[in-house]
Scaffold this active site. Structure first.
Site, short mmCIF file in Angstrom:
data_model
loop_
_atom_site.label_atom_id
_atom_site.label_comp_id
_atom_site.label_asym_id
_atom_site.label_seq_id
_atom_site.Cartn_x
_atom_site.Cartn_y
_atom_site.Cartn_z
CD GLU A 105 5.72 13.15 31.72
OE1 GLU A 105 6.45 14.21 31.09
OE2 GLU A 105 4.74 13.50 32.31
CG ASP B 17 0.98 14.06 31.90
OD1 ASP B 17 1.60 14.24 30.79
OD2 ASP B 17 0.66 14.81 32.47
CG ASP C 149 -9.11 20.95 11.36
OD1 ASP C 149 -8.13 20.51 11.01
OD2 ASP C 149 -9.85 20.80 12.27
CG ASP D 39 -6.02 18.85 8.82
OD1 ASP D 39 -7.00 18.26 8.97
OD2 ASP D 39 -5.93 20.09 8.37
CG HIS E 138 4.68 15.85 23.97
ND1 HIS E 138 4.96 14.55 24.51
CD2 HIS E 138 3.92 16.50 24.55
CE1 HIS E 138 4.49 14.45 25.68
NE2 HIS E 138 3.79 15.53 26.00
CG ASP E 139 6.70 17.53 27.29
OD1 ASP E 139 5.90 18.15 26.80
OD2 ASP E 139 6.36 16.75 28.06
CG ASP F 276 -7.60 14.88 11.21
OD1 ASP F 276 -7.19 13.85 10.77
OD2 ASP F 276 -8.13 15.97 10.45
CG ASP G 234 -0.40 10.89 27.21
OD1 ASP G 234 -0.13 10.87 28.36
OD2 ASP G 234 0.52 11.36 26.36
C1 NOJ Z 1 3.92 16.21 31.09
C2 NOJ Z 1 3.54 16.39 29.41
O1 NOJ Z 1 4.19 15.53 28.73
C3 NOJ Z 1 3.43 17.58 28.93
O2 NOJ Z 1 3.22 18.01 27.56
C4 NOJ Z 1 2.47 18.31 29.63
O3 NOJ Z 1 2.20 19.93 29.49
C5 NOJ Z 1 2.41 18.19 31.22
N1 NOJ Z 1 2.86 16.76 31.56
C6 NOJ Z 1 1.04 18.55 32.08
O4 NOJ Z 1 0.11 17.47 31.62
#
Ligand code: NOJ
Length: 557
Positions: A255, A199, A25, A21, A328-329, A29, A98
């Site tokens: 993905e 995605d 905030d 950041d 990130h998932d 960014d 992305d």
């Molecule tokens: C896959 C993404 O990696 C995830 O973070 C997102 O919540 C879902 N697709 C919906 O876009």
């Protein structure tokens, strides 16, 4: 096998909200990212995958886009983006965007128009259906809990949303939708970006007639069955390839939820008529429960070896693998397969980076960042975790305490805590209040400390990347044939790589115990040379005792 730059690259994923950041905030960014490019250069990566930075109301942290051609206010401006792209290119780092086009935000102008009346010209940009006997048109559930259908009072119809109700699914059957998307992609390509991570791209073509699907023991039908690898997905991607991708020198990765090897061979075929590679989910689903991912089961090593080796074997020469454990998932791999220690982080990194495919490092993975002790559900920010907690406990399907333990283990928020830059306030991520809690272990695990310690996870990753990108073994590591050794061994992940007379032997003890390992007789060597390892020298021998989390890479040509 054709040689290309994207096969020889190492990708670093940035989740901008949590990276750095610059303005206090509490939200990362673009200027923050720019200030860390030299750090990434030192790590040795040459491609950044930038999680979404587009205008978004942030129901799903940017995966709900309201303007594809503008930047999220919290992240900066288009000028900041252009400067970031230029500064990255100056350092030989490419930027992959992305691309979230299975759905938009419900605040996207297309959806605002689409929902405004039944006969609006953009009505057919999304998937609208009449109620059936006063109910949703089918049993599909959203990936983020609840039905995948949202009733719209205004026009008295349902719209489909496989994710949150603020993420309506686009109707790819409509050629105008495809035109709009391809034009938008072209606009980014003209700007000079270097590729797309797409995605849930395997979900863009829904099953004909939108039939009910199996529930897998959950409350709703699993919408993956109705959406993944649908009837027209390859047709649409080929069209995208012809109209946009093939006209630029890009890296593309889809993905692909629900992708099988057979499907991957089409998506990522070597003729390059669709995408360069896919993210598959079989290996990250090995610790899932029967009806959902909320489960504390550990990944079984023999199953992991079997799975990853199958992908290595089957795609060789016909498609291309992406190599990842973290994004990130996903919860942090060092807490999932490892024991949270630096040794285990190095061991797991070795397994991944010596395989055939393009490796992806997720921010903080190179420091051995771990899962975070969030505590109560109020400390979570991820709508998937929060919704699942309420839905499953309120329906009486799970006990709150037990479910919270599973969420602690599996929540996506584990990957989304602020990047740990130093041991100062908020781990050096922000001067303000971070949008999500900082992992309290930042005083121990942080970039500043690790950069100063030659024995750190950071320097180990740097060496792994250098070995792959800049050494006399680079071609072997990128293109070499992979062969799994000792498939049944419950603790050791060992394999060889072979390319034009060069040979590599990788042995990793994926356990916190000392274990014996015998190199199979099929593998021979004369003057082995140790290229990497997370312990001091141990000579290569037919029979070895592997120390806890010991990893070694040998040149045995
Ligand atoms: C896959 C993404 O990696 C995830 O973070 C997102 O919540 C879902 N697709 C919906 O876009």
């Amino acid at each position: 096998m054709t040689k290309t730059w994207w096969k020889e690259s190492v990708v670093y994923q940035i989740y901008p909200r949590s990276f750095c950041d610059s303005d206090g905030d509490g939200i990362g960014d673009l200027k923050g990212i720019r200030s860390k490019l030299d750090y990434l250069k030192e790590l040795g990566i040459n491609v950044i995958w930038l999680s979404p930075v587009y205008k978004s109301p942030n129901d799903d942290n940017g995966y709900d886009i309201s303007d594809y051609q503008d930047i999220m206010t919290e992240f900066g401006t288009m000028k900041d983006f252009d400067e970031l792209l230029e500064a990255a290119h100056d350092r030989g780092i490419r930027i992959v965007m992305d691309l979230v086009v299975n759905h938009t935000s419900d605040e996207h102008p297309w959806f605002i128009e689409s929902r405004s009346s039944r006969d609006n010209p953009k009505r057919n940009y999304y998937i609208w259906r009449e109620a059936v006997d006063g109910h949703e048109p089918n049993n599909w559930g959203s990936s983020f809990s609840g039905s995948a259908w949202q009733w719209d009072e205004e026009t008295q119809m349902y719209y489909l949303h496989c994710f949150s109700k603020k993420q309506p699914d686009l109707n790819w059957e409509n050629p105008k939708v495809r035109d709009e998307i391809f034009e938008m992609m072209d606009w980014w390509c003209k700007k000079g970006i270097d590729g797309f991570r797409m995605d849930v791209i395997s979900m863009i073509s829904k099953k004909e007639g939108l039939p009910d699907v199996p529930t897998d023991g959950g409350l709703y039908g699993n919408c993956m069955y109705g959406t993944c690898n649908g009837p027209h997905v390859h047709e649409y991607l080929q069209e995208m390839n012809q109209r946009v991708l093939s006209r630029y020198d890009l890296m593309t990765v889809g993905e692909c939820a629900g992708v099988t090897i057979e499907e991957a061979k089409k998506y990522a075929n070597a003729e390059n008529t669709e995408l360069n590679m896919v993210f598959q989910f079989e290996h990250t689903s090995l610790d899932a429960g029967p009806s959902d991912k909320w489960c504390k089961k550990r990944i079984s090593l023999p199953e992991l070896k079997e799975n990853l080796s199958k992908w290595e074997r089957e795609l060789e020469g016909v498609a291309w693998n992406s190599l990842y454990f973290c994004n990130h998932d996903q919860p942090r791999i060092v807490s999932r397969l490892g024991d949270g220690s630096a040794l285990s982080a190095k061991c797991i990194g070795t397994i991944l980076h010596m395989m055939q495919g393009t490796p992806y490092v997720y921010q903080g993975e190179e420091l051995g960042m771990t899962n975070c002790p969030f505590g109560p559900i109020e400390n979570y920010r991820d709508l998937e975790s929060i919704n699942a907690y309420h839905e499953l406990t309120e329906a009486g399907l799970r006990q709150p305490e037990e479910l919270l333990e599973c969420i602690a283990y599996k929540s996506r928020d584990n990957a989304r805590t602020p990047m740990q830059w130093n041991d100062k306030k908020s781990a050096g991520f922000t001067e303000g209040t971070p949008w999500i809690m900082v992992n309290p272990n930042y005083t121990e695990i942080n970039a500043e400390k690790e950069m100063a310690d030659p024995d750190s996870v950071f320097h180990y990753y740097r060496k792994l990347i250098a070995l792959r990108r800049f050494s006399e073994w680079s071609d072997l590591i990128v293109y070499g044939h992979y062969e799994l050794l000792a498939p049944e061994d419950p603790h050791v992940f060992a394999y060889t790589r072979e390319y034009q007379g060069q040979k590599l032997l990788v042995i990793c003890n994926v356990s916190d115990k000392k274990v014996p390992f015998q190199v199979p007789d099929s593998v021979s060597w004369q003057k082995p040379e140790k290229l990497m390892g997370n312990y001091e020298k141990q000579a290569l021998a037919r029979k070895m005792e592997m120390k806890p989390w010991e990893a070694m890479v040998w040149s045995i040509s």
